[in-house]
Motif scaffolding. Structure first.
Motif, PDB file in Angstrom:
ATOM      1  N   SER A  74       0.821  -1.219   0.000  1.00  0.00           N
ATOM      2  CA  SER A  74       0.000   0.000   0.000  1.00  0.00           C
ATOM      3  C   SER A  74       0.856   1.271   0.000  1.00  0.00           C
ATOM      4  O   SER A  74       0.342   2.371  -0.161  1.00  0.00           O
ATOM      5  CB  SER A  74      -0.896   0.001   1.248  1.00  0.00           C
ATOM      6  OG  SER A  74      -0.067  -0.052   2.408  1.00  0.00           O
ATOM      7  N   ALA A  75       2.157   1.127   0.166  1.00  0.00           N
ATOM      8  CA  ALA A  75       3.019   2.304   0.339  1.00  0.00           C
ATOM      9  C   ALA A  75       3.225   3.086  -0.956  1.00  0.00           C
ATOM     10  O   ALA A  75       3.435   2.500  -2.022  1.00  0.00           O
ATOM     11  CB  ALA A  75       4.365   1.881   0.899  1.00  0.00           C
ATOM     12  N   GLU A  76       3.124   4.409  -0.831  1.00  0.00           N
ATOM     13  CA  GLU A  76       3.370   5.277  -1.987  1.00  0.00           C
ATOM     14  C   GLU A  76       4.673   6.048  -1.825  1.00  0.00           C
ATOM     15  O   GLU A  76       5.266   6.490  -2.786  1.00  0.00           O
ATOM     16  CB  GLU A  76       2.212   6.279  -2.145  1.00  0.00           C
ATOM     17  CG  GLU A  76       0.916   5.611  -2.568  1.00  0.00           C
ATOM     18  CD  GLU A  76      -0.277   6.541  -2.486  1.00  0.00           C
ATOM     19  OE1 GLU A  76      -0.085   7.778  -2.421  1.00  0.00           O
ATOM     20  OE2 GLU A  76      -1.412   6.028  -2.467  1.00  0.00           O
ATOM     21  N   ARG A  77       5.072   6.239  -0.583  1.00  0.00           N
ATOM     22  CA  ARG A  77       6.265   7.047  -0.314  1.00  0.00           C
ATOM     23  C   ARG A  77       7.023   6.423   0.859  1.00  0.00           C
ATOM     24  O   ARG A  77       6.454   6.225   1.939  1.00  0.00           O
ATOM     25  CB  ARG A  77       5.796   8.458   0.033  1.00  0.00           C
ATOM     26  CG  ARG A  77       6.884   9.488   0.182  1.00  0.00           C
ATOM     27  CD  ARG A  77       6.237  10.867   0.408  1.00  0.00           C
ATOM     28  NE  ARG A  77       7.215  11.860   0.802  1.00  0.00           N
ATOM     29  CZ  ARG A  77       7.918  12.608  -0.039  1.00  0.00           C
ATOM     30  NH1 ARG A  77       7.748  12.493  -1.338  1.00  0.00           N
ATOM     31  NH2 ARG A  77       8.786  13.496   0.409  1.00  0.00           N
ATOM     32  N   ILE A  78       8.283   6.115   0.616  1.00  0.00           N
ATOM     33  CA  ILE A  78       9.092   5.481   1.667  1.00  0.00           C
ATOM     34  C   ILE A  78      10.369   6.299   1.875  1.00  0.00           C
ATOM     35  O   ILE A  78      11.082   6.589   0.908  1.00  0.00           O
ATOM     36  CB  ILE A  78       9.491   4.038   1.278  1.00  0.00           C
ATOM     37  CG1 ILE A  78       8.243   3.168   1.083  1.00  0.00           C
ATOM     38  CG2 ILE A  78      10.424   3.416   2.328  1.00  0.00           C
ATOM     39  CD1 ILE A  78       8.527   1.789   0.500  1.00  0.00           C
ATOM     40  N   ILE A  79      10.649   6.652   3.116  1.00  0.00           N
ATOM     41  CA  ILE A  79      11.947   7.240   3.436  1.00  0.00           C
ATOM     42  C   ILE A  79      12.698   6.194   4.248  1.00  0.00           C
ATOM     43  O   ILE A  79      12.219   5.733   5.293  1.00  0.00           O
ATOM     44  CB  ILE A  79      11.800   8.563   4.214  1.00  0.00           C
ATOM     45  CG1 ILE A  79      11.181   9.622   3.280  1.00  0.00           C
ATOM     46  CG2 ILE A  79      13.167   9.039   4.737  1.00  0.00           C
ATOM     47  CD1 ILE A  79      10.988  10.988   3.889  1.00  0.00           C
ATOM     48  N   ALA A  80      13.855   5.768   3.718  1.00  0.00           N
ATOM     49  CA  ALA A  80      14.608   4.685   4.359  1.00  0.00           C
ATOM     50  C   ALA A  80      15.942   5.199   4.869  1.00  0.00           C
ATOM     51  O   ALA A  80      16.679   5.876   4.141  1.00  0.00           O
ATOM     52  CB  ALA A  80      14.828   3.549   3.364  1.00  0.00           C
ATOM     53  N   ILE A  81      16.237   4.878   6.120  1.00  0.00           N
ATOM     54  CA  ILE A  81      17.522   5.258   6.725  1.00  0.00           C
ATOM     55  C   ILE A  81      18.200   3.980   7.193  1.00  0.00           C
ATOM     56  O   ILE A  81      17.610   3.192   7.938  1.00  0.00           O
ATOM     57  CB  ILE A  81      17.301   6.186   7.950  1.00  0.00           C
ATOM     58  CG1 ILE A  81      16.591   7.490   7.535  1.00  0.00           C
ATOM     59  CG2 ILE A  81      18.633   6.489   8.647  1.00  0.00           C
ATOM     60  CD1 ILE A  81      16.101   8.331   8.717  1.00  0.00           C
ATOM     61  N   ASP A  82      19.433   3.767   6.742  1.00  0.00           N
ATOM     62  CA  ASP A  82      20.182   2.584   7.161  1.00  0.00           C
ATOM     63  C   ASP A  82      21.474   3.068   7.824  1.00  0.00           C
ATOM     64  O   ASP A  82      22.225   3.830   7.220  1.00  0.00           O
ATOM     65  CB  ASP A  82      20.490   1.720   5.928  1.00  0.00           C
ATOM     66  CG  ASP A  82      21.057   0.362   6.302  1.00  0.00           C
ATOM     67  OD1 ASP A  82      20.561  -0.248   7.266  1.00  0.00           O
ATOM     68  OD2 ASP A  82      22.013  -0.095   5.631  1.00  0.00           O
TER      69      ASP A  82
ATOM     70  N   LYS B  50      14.022  12.679  12.854  1.00  0.00           N
ATOM     71  CA  LYS B  50      13.074  13.790  12.935  1.00  0.00           C
ATOM     72  C   LYS B  50      12.886  14.429  11.548  1.00  0.00           C
ATOM     73  O   LYS B  50      11.770  14.692  11.114  1.00  0.00           O
ATOM     74  CB  LYS B  50      13.618  14.829  13.929  1.00  0.00           C
ATOM     75  CG  LYS B  50      12.580  15.720  14.536  1.00  0.00           C
ATOM     76  CD  LYS B  50      13.212  16.565  15.626  1.00  0.00           C
ATOM     77  CE  LYS B  50      12.509  17.898  15.733  1.00  0.00           C
ATOM     78  NZ  LYS B  50      13.222  18.858  16.571  1.00  0.00           N
ATOM     79  N   GLN B  51      14.038  14.620  10.875  1.00  0.00           N
ATOM     80  CA  GLN B  51      14.001  15.179   9.521  1.00  0.00           C
ATOM     81  C   GLN B  51      13.207  14.248   8.591  1.00  0.00           C
ATOM     82  O   GLN B  51      12.380  14.707   7.811  1.00  0.00           O
ATOM     83  CB  GLN B  51      15.444  15.257   8.998  1.00  0.00           C
ATOM     84  CG  GLN B  51      15.947  16.658   8.749  1.00  0.00           C
ATOM     85  CD  GLN B  51      17.379  16.626   8.214  1.00  0.00           C
ATOM     86  OE1 GLN B  51      18.179  15.755   8.583  1.00  0.00           O
ATOM     87  NE2 GLN B  51      17.699  17.569   7.358  1.00  0.00           N
TER      88      GLN B  51
ATOM     89  N   LEU C  39      10.911  12.095   9.312  1.00  0.00           N
ATOM     90  CA  LEU C  39       9.487  12.120   9.652  1.00  0.00           C
ATOM     91  C   LEU C  39       8.825  13.379   9.090  1.00  0.00           C
ATOM     92  O   LEU C  39       7.697  13.327   8.586  1.00  0.00           O
ATOM     93  CB  LEU C  39       9.351  12.082  11.182  1.00  0.00           C
ATOM     94  CG  LEU C  39       8.025  11.593  11.733  1.00  0.00           C
ATOM     95  CD1 LEU C  39       7.761  10.165  11.294  1.00  0.00           C
ATOM     96  CD2 LEU C  39       8.040  11.661  13.262  1.00  0.00           C
ATOM     97  N   SER C  40       9.547  14.496   9.152  1.00  0.00           N
ATOM     98  CA  SER C  40       8.958  15.753   8.663  1.00  0.00           C
ATOM     99  C   SER C  40       8.857  15.774   7.130  1.00  0.00           C
ATOM    100  O   SER C  40       8.129  16.571   6.567  1.00  0.00           O
ATOM    101  CB  SER C  40       9.783  16.945   9.157  1.00  0.00           C
ATOM    102  OG  SER C  40      10.994  17.015   8.424  1.00  0.00           O
ATOM    103  N   LYS C  41       9.616  14.897   6.466  1.00  0.00           N
ATOM    104  CA  LYS C  41       9.585  14.889   4.990  1.00  0.00           C
ATOM    105  C   LYS C  41       8.679  13.780   4.446  1.00  0.00           C
ATOM    106  O   LYS C  41       8.624  13.563   3.245  1.00  0.00           O
ATOM    107  CB  LYS C  41      11.000  14.654   4.426  1.00  0.00           C
ATOM    108  CG  LYS C  41      12.052  15.619   4.914  1.00  0.00           C
ATOM    109  CD  LYS C  41      11.934  16.968   4.255  1.00  0.00           C
ATOM    110  CE  LYS C  41      12.998  17.915   4.783  1.00  0.00           C
ATOM    111  NZ  LYS C  41      12.767  19.297   4.398  1.00  0.00           N
ATOM    112  N   LEU C  42       8.039  13.052   5.321  1.00  0.00           N
ATOM    113  CA  LEU C  42       7.200  11.929   4.861  1.00  0.00           C
ATOM    114  C   LEU C  42       6.060  12.393   3.968  1.00  0.00           C
ATOM    115  O   LEU C  42       5.442  13.404   4.228  1.00  0.00           O
ATOM    116  CB  LEU C  42       6.620  11.183   6.067  1.00  0.00           C
ATOM    117  CG  LEU C  42       7.285   9.891   6.498  1.00  0.00           C
ATOM    118  CD1 LEU C  42       6.421   9.189   7.536  1.00  0.00           C
ATOM    119  CD2 LEU C  42       7.570   8.933   5.344  1.00  0.00           C
TER     120      LEU C  42
END
Ligand SMILES: [Zn+2]
Length: 388
Positions: A248-256, A382-383, A385-388
């Motif tokens: 269902s995801a349209e936008r993913i921000i991934a941090i590794d 935090k960044q 999350l704010s760009k989601l």
């Protein structure tokens, strides 16, 4: 009289001693212990001494923070035959449109930093938009973290293993030429490594050398930075998990999160070549160009970043690798080389100095470094999350 005087003296002395010790206690409590408590809060509270402690703490806090907890079981075992798995905490929407995906420990022993950032995050889970999910993936290479190795149970560097074309072959010619220097077929020993490495840097140039050595190879199974001969179990199961659960995801921000490369305690955000402009506009100047001569970065095949868009093709994916610097590149390479010799040509046990040195190399026992990891880790989340 004499007795009274002595008694008075004794009472006075005891009183003085008590007062002195009270003052001392007060001074200690409020002057000296305050900063120590802050340190305890930031580093001691979130960093773990070993993989199994980190794992227990993560699983416990994930549940008490109200998250869903699941585990991808793996066949590999820990040093005492413990079961291993990738633990995943899920907060927010079950079928999210937007996802913040945070992962740690793809490089095993590098996982202490990412694990601490995650532990800190779960201590204070942010409020999420209704259609969003926060997915926290704890240690993608548990074998490596448990055994204090960068590589997995098959000596594979998992950040070279996600090959879309499945062509697990080839090695840079320079790597081949340096194979006997990088991977001596003998137990750890002092052999003028620093001198030889210095000479190579001088003659080959650091950017070219770095690219050839750490960019990845698929021909030397006992060598450093070996990308494997097939898709490894952990990566394959993780990819399937993302495909199954994020349809269902349209936008993913991934941090590794990784450690080792760059200045001590500072982080660099490494990104895929084509994503540089967009990610720099999202995350600022810490985003590094991927050219080896322009930053600490180097190009690799089969990185985790490249897998997420394949696993969830409908989604727009923004991936960053948050890399925290520890020690010099030569020192890091030396630590990896000696531990690799111990693993393949020694007993491979955890009690050897090469293991202790490797752990310190990727997880410095230094409060300032650890605090920086926690602060910057939190800031990036935090960044994100704010760009989601
Ligand atoms: Zn790494």
């Amino acid at each position: 009289m004499a007795a009274v005087t002595i008694e008075k003296f004794a009472v006075g002395a005891v009183f003085t001693l008590v007062s002195a010790s009270s003052i001392d206690w007060l001074v200690h409590r409020y002057v000296y212990q305050k900063p120590a408590e802050v340190h305890m809060k930031l580093s001691g509270k979130f960093f773990s001494p070993d993989y199994f402690t980190a794992r227990d703490r993560f699983r416990e806090i994930a549940v008490s923070a109200g998250g869903g907890l699941e585990t991808i079981p793996l066949d590999a075992k820990g040093p005492n035959a413990e079961a291993l798995g990738i633990d995943i905490a899920w907060f927010g929407a079950a079928n999210p449109r937007r996802v913040l995906l945070h992962s740690s420990g793809l490089h095993g022993v590098e996982g202490f930093a990412g694990s601490a950032i995650q532990f800190q995050l779960l201590n204070d889970v942010p409020t999420l938009p209704e259609d969003a999910a926060l997915i926290v993936v704890h240690v993608l290479n548990p074998y490596g973290m448990a055994w204090l190795r960068r590589f997995n149970e098959n000596n594979v560097d998992l950040n070279r293993n996600f090959l879309a074309d499945r062509i697990y072959a080839g090695a840079p010619p320079t790597y081949g030429a340096l194979n006997s220097f990088l991977n001596p077929q003998s137990p750890p020993a002092s052999d003028l490594f620093i001198l030889k490495a210095g000479w190579l840097i001088l003659t080959e140039g650091m950017p070219a050398l770095k690219q050839a050595v750490v960019g990845g190879q698929y021909e030397y199974p006992k060598g450093l930075f070996f990308g494997g001969k097939h898709f490894e179990q952990g990566p394959e199961k993780y990819k399937t998990f993302l495909t199954d659960r994020l349809s269902s995801a349209e936008r993913i921000i991934a941090i590794d999160v990784h450690t080792g490369l760059g200045k001590h305690g500072e982080d660099t955000l490494l990104v895929e070549e084509g994503d540089y402009d967009v990610l720099r506009s999202m995350f600022g100047e810490r985003v590094a160009p991927s050219e080896p001569d322009r930053s600490v970065a180097y190009r690799i095949r089969g990185a985790l970043d490249t897998m997420i868009p394949q696993a969830v093709p409908k989604a727009q994916v923004f991936s960053v690798t948050q890399e925290f610097g520890t020690y010099s590149a030569t020192r890091v390479l030396h630590a990896l080389r000696e531990e690799n010799r111990w693993h393949h040509y020694g007993a491979g046990t955890l009690d050897h100095p090469t293991k202790r040195i490797l752990k310190e190399t990727f997880y410095p026992q230094d409060e300032t470094w650890q605090e920086s990891v926690l602060n910057r880790g939190k800031e990036l989340l935090k960044q994100g999350l704010s760009k989601l």
